[in-house]
Write a protein that holds these residues in place. Structure first.
Motif, PDB file in Angstrom:
ATOM      1  N   ARG A  22       0.781  -1.576  -0.472  1.00  0.00           N
ATOM      2  CA  ARG A  22       0.253  -0.133  -0.201  1.00  0.00           C
ATOM      3  C   ARG A  22       1.111   0.896  -0.041  1.00  0.00           C
ATOM      4  NH1 ARG A  22      -5.333   1.046   3.865  1.00  0.00           N
ATOM      5  NH2 ARG A  22      -6.077   2.893   2.624  1.00  0.00           N
ATOM      6  N   ILE A  23       2.199   1.004   0.849  1.00  0.00           N
ATOM      7  CA  ILE A  23       2.753   2.469   0.512  1.00  0.00           C
ATOM      8  C   ILE A  23       3.215   3.050  -1.130  1.00  0.00           C
ATOM      9  CG2 ILE A  23       5.170   2.997   1.233  1.00  0.00           C
ATOM     10  CD1 ILE A  23       4.908   1.699   3.907  1.00  0.00           C
ATOM     11  N   ARG A  24       3.526   1.781  -1.123  1.00  0.00           N
ATOM     12  CA  ARG A  24       4.014   1.910  -2.911  1.00  0.00           C
ATOM     13  C   ARG A  24       2.982   2.190  -3.481  1.00  0.00           C
ATOM     14  NH1 ARG A  24       8.253  -2.827  -1.616  1.00  0.00           N
ATOM     15  NH2 ARG A  24       6.707  -4.533  -1.978  1.00  0.00           N
ATOM     16  N   GLU A  25       1.379   1.417  -3.336  1.00  0.00           N
ATOM     17  CA  GLU A  25       0.679   1.979  -4.289  1.00  0.00           C
ATOM     18  C   GLU A  25       0.211   3.697  -4.219  1.00  0.00           C
ATOM     19  OE1 GLU A  25      -2.316  -0.696  -2.959  1.00  0.00           O
ATOM     20  OE2 GLU A  25      -1.854  -2.469  -3.886  1.00  0.00           O
ATOM     21  N   THR A  26       0.138   4.427  -2.500  1.00  0.00           N
ATOM     22  CA  THR A  26       0.028   5.839  -2.452  1.00  0.00           C
ATOM     23  C   THR A  26       1.235   6.577  -3.619  1.00  0.00           C
ATOM     24  OG1 THR A  26      -0.797   4.428  -0.786  1.00  0.00           O
ATOM     25  CG2 THR A  26      -0.301   6.726  -0.407  1.00  0.00           C
ATOM     26  N   TYR A  27       2.552   5.599  -3.126  1.00  0.00           N
ATOM     27  CA  TYR A  27       2.908   7.242  -4.034  1.00  0.00           C
ATOM     28  C   TYR A  27       3.207   6.557  -6.221  1.00  0.00           C
ATOM     29  CZ  TYR A  27       6.136   8.426   0.270  1.00  0.00           C
ATOM     30  OH  TYR A  27       5.840   9.556   1.168  1.00  0.00           O
ATOM     31  N   ALA A  28       2.725   5.604  -6.156  1.00  0.00           N
ATOM     32  CA  ALA A  28       2.523   5.518  -7.320  1.00  0.00           C
ATOM     33  C   ALA A  28       1.332   6.224  -7.903  1.00  0.00           C
ATOM     34  CB  ALA A  28       3.195   4.107  -8.233  1.00  0.00           C
ATOM     35  N   ASP A  29       0.813   6.411  -7.162  1.00  0.00           N
ATOM     36  CA  ASP A  29      -0.875   7.156  -7.751  1.00  0.00           C
ATOM     37  C   ASP A  29      -0.695   8.645  -7.869  1.00  0.00           C
ATOM     38  OD1 ASP A  29      -3.133   6.355  -8.886  1.00  0.00           O
ATOM     39  OD2 ASP A  29      -3.793   6.673  -6.838  1.00  0.00           O
TER      40      ASP A  29
END
Length: 790
Positions: A685-692
């Motif tokens: 979720r950390i990665r998803e948030t920063y990629a989005d």
């Protein structure tokens, strides 16, 4: 209302280089942190006034301890010693007396007239961004914080008798643009031509040169005694009282000013009386570390006062000076019921790995209900460090029974609950595994630290599970059993993160985060790979280097591969090594910066939310912001409003304390931001948030490196050298702006909107910068694989 952080002045200190310390001497050039100093011209005649000035400054502003530049020409060694006894950061600077002989003067033969010009030497100082001059016939009575927050021009109080066009030079707040050769040339020209009021000396020259162009300060910052003629009471709001004229308080004073002189005589005391008065200041006074250590240590040596010793030791602990804390408390006798003293001594002892002694003192402290939660949490920590989870959990639960809200006790209870231990220590065949030393963060911990261990493993292959990896928590004591488990594996990987820092889970075994002795390090017989570790000293922080340097040297010797995550860290570590070892230190980017290439199944986002994520960090806040937090907050508010017209701005909190930016923006500037509690997210979720998102404006190192690694544009708020190191490594220093920048709001707005306007091209640029880091990572991976496969 002005935004403040209660701990800023205490933490906002420049640690002067000491024996065995490794200061980051160029850090201010990277962070933009303002260097501030006080200054005064002092001679033997005015020495009594200056000593009283120093005492009054410390007692009325105990949270301030900037360098104090003493300009002098005739001070005796004994006088210098008296000065140094009162202040820990005296900088002696002899004046060029002959330089002023060419000036036109009203009375060339009066030595006092000649010396009146020597204060102008302050404009020849080039070591500071702000210099505050004080006349030696002044006494400080109130808060001077506003003067240290000034950032523009040359500020002074207008003269009492001459309206607002002319300044009184007794107090000057001088910014860097006036500390130049060009301005000195203007002073010299005026002085030599005599085109000024000769009877006003230095003040006359300054008024002639400035011609009214100065920032007006309120009279309370240079309140001349003539305003009190007729023996008037000193107004309560006066911050600095100035005894102008011939008759000085230490020379007998002047009739008609008895009440004013009483205020001066309040600070006329012996050194022992001064230290006792300083030690008696309330604990909540925000006393500065350097002042407390300098004055308190001498007071303890003379009196054996355990309360002062405890406060000095606590200051040492807050600065990462653990052995010094042990030493100062070792000089006093603690009674059995001195729970506060035992708790602090226990904390210091455990920080230098004297665990059995620490337990004794902490058990004594735990008998006091007011100290039990803190003491029990430290007892839990000691037990956990030694692998005794059941004991640690009992101590943590005892702490929670006393104070159910005590967060450290809750952390240790959670870390040691059944099933919470690091997984996989017996899974997979040992000969197929790599051991991995890292800081394994809990679910509700710092988001960057949570992601790092997995990112390091991804750099070695897609399988990050216990089938291939054997975890070794850096903060646990690396004992014989741990050594045997490591030696049964294919190799040992140490990383990533800023493990080379002494004040996170300190220990006396290594002086850095891994709790490993030299003996244990020598006994490791599998290849050691140090991977993407950082040297994390703040601007203004220094390392007590002897133990760290010895451990570091041995680690480099024993490593098959030694890679640091930025070239700034490489420079610092190489400087601590003998020449024969320096070339072993290599560049290995943090694996989070190449996440697009190592996260299994990763695909770049097709579309992103129209958002900008804002992160601010508050750990070691004084070292980050100095005296500029109010400025930072106000300038950030300007930028948030401007950027908010283009995209939604959200606060992203890597740690719970990071939410403070949202609270302060709302309270101080009426701006409400939604908060993303990233500390509570898992890695995906950390990665998803920063990629989005379209842009991340971040102050934490991994609030820049993680989004960058996912292809998201960044602007770094630089409050730590490592941010500038990373931007320098990728060739994009313009993607950073100092939190101290005078025009922070405008600069941040311009760069953020520029990225949003040209987003596709910026994303492509991020990918290109990342490709260079990926190439280094691939080359290192091939070398490391060969080392491990031998």
């Amino acid at each position: 209302m002005t935004a403040t952080l209660p701990d800023l002045t205490e933490q906002a200190r420049h640690t002067s280089p000491r024996a065995g310390a490794v200061p980051d001497t160029a850090a201010h050039a990277l962070t933009g942190r303002r260097r501030i100093a006080f200054a005064a011209y002092v001679d033997e005649n005015y020495l009594p006034g200056f000593l009283t000035l120093l005492r009054s400054l410390a007692l009325t502003n105990p949270g301030l301890c900037e360098d104090f530049v003493v300009l002098y020409d005739d001070l005796r060694p004994s006088s210098v010693a008296r000065i140094r006894a009162l202040h820990p950061r005296i900088v002696l600077r002899p004046v060029d007396a002959g330089h002023y002989d060419s000036y036109a003067k009203g009375d060339q033969h009066n030595y006092l007239v000649r010396k009146a010009y020597f204060i102008l030497d302050v404009f020849r100082i080039r070591d500071y961004d702000t210099v505050i001059t004080l006349d030696t016939d002044m006494v400080v009575l109130g808060d001077l914080g506003e003067l240290l927050r000034l950032r523009e021009g040359l500020a002074a109080v207008p003269q009492f008798f001459h309206g607002r066009h002319k300044l009184n030079s007794g107090l000057l707040v001088i910014q860097r643009e006036y500390l130049t050769d060009a301005f000195c040339a203007r002073l010299d020209e005026t002085g030599r031509t005599g085109a000024y009021e000769l009877d006003k000396h230095d003040q006359g020259i300054l008024n002639a040169v400035l011609d009214g162009e100065f920032t007006r300060l309120d009279a309370r910052y240079n309140f001349v005694k003539r305003r009190l003629s007729g023996d008037l009471e000193v107004p309560e709001d006066v911050a600095i009282l100035h005894f102008t004229g011939r008759h000085k308080p230490w020379q007998g004073g002047e009739a008609g000013y008895a009440r004013a002189e009483e205020r001066w005589h309040e600070y006329e005391m012996t050194d022992d009386e001064f230290r006792a008065a300083f030690a008696a200041l309330p604990a909540g006074a925000g006393v500065h570390h350097d002042l407390l250590v300098h004055l308190g240590t001498a007071h303890v040596a003379r009196t054996g006062d355990p309360e002062t010793a405890r406060r000095v030791a606590s200051a040492h602990i807050a600065a990462g000076e653990y052995q010094e804390a042990v030493d100062v408390l070792g000089r006093v006798r603690l009674t059995v019921d001195d729970s506060a003293g035992h708790e602090v001594l226990g904390h210091a002892l455990m920080s230098v790995s004297r665990y059995d002694e620490a337990r004794t003192h902490l058990l004594l402290a735990a008998a006091d209900p007011g100290r039990a939660a803190v003491a029990c949490a430290r007892l839990a920590q000691i037990a956990w460090v030694h692998g005794r989870d059941d004991e640690a959990r009992r101590h943590a639960n005892t702490g929670l029974s006393v104070d159910p809200t005590h967060r450290p006790s809750r952390i240790w209870a959670e870390r040691t609950r059944p099933g919470a231990a690091l997984p996989g220590q017996q899974q997979g065949a040992p000969e197929d595994q790599l051991a991995h030393v890292a800081f394994y963060m809990e679910r509700q911990g710092n988001a960057g630290d949570k992601l790092l261990p997995e990112s390091v493993r991804q750099a070695f292959g897609a399988d990050t599970t216990s089938r291939r990896w054997h975890p070794v928590h850096a903060h646990r004591l690396f004992d014989r059993a741990a050594l045997e488990r490591v030696n049964a594996r294919r190799g040992l990987v140490i990383g990533g993160g800023g493990l080379f820092i002494p004040d996170t889970m300190p220990n006396g075994a290594s002086g850095w985060q891994w709790n490993v002795s030299d003996e244990a390090l020598r006994a490791i017989d599998v290849p050691i790979v140090v991977y993407a570790v950082g040297f994390n000293a703040f601007d203004g922080q220094s390392y007590r280097a002897r133990r760290f340097a010895e451990s570091l040297r041995l680690l480099v010797e024993r490593s098959a591969f030694f890679g640091l995550r930025n070239h700034g860290s490489i420079e610092k570590v190489r400087a601590m090594l003998p020449a024969a070892l320096r070339d072993k230190v290599r560049f290995q980017p943090c694996p989070t910066t190449v996440a697009r290439h190592i996260v299994p199944g990763w695909s770049d986002p097709v579309r992103r939310q129209d958002t900008v994520l804002l992160n601010a960090a508050y750990d070691r806040a004084g070292l980050r912001f100095g005296h500029d937090y109010g400025h930072f907050l106000a300038e950030t508010a300007k930028a948030v409003r401007a950027i908010g017209e283009r995209a939604e701005v959200r606060c992203v909190a890597h740690a719970l304390e990071d939410e403070r930016i949202a609270f302060d923006l709302r309270r101080e500037h009426g701006i409400s931001l939604p908060v993303i509690p990233m500390y509570d997210y898992d890695n995906d979720r950390i990665r998803e948030t920063y990629a989005d998102t379209r842009l991340v404006v971040g102050m934490r190192g991994h609030a820049g490196m993680i989004p960058f690694g996912l292809g998201t544009p960044i602007v770094s708020l630089i409050s730590h050298p490592k941010m500038a190191y990373f931007l320098r490594d990728i060739g994009r220093p313009e993607w950073g702006v100092s939190v101290h920048d005078r025009d922070l709001g405008a600069v941040l707005t311009e760069r953020a909107l520029g990225i949003l306007d040209d987003h596709e091209a910026t994303v492509a640029d991020v990918h290109a910068r990342q490709a260079e880091l990926w190439e280094v990572t691939r080359e290192n991976a091939a070398e490391i694989k060969a080392l491990l496969d031998r």
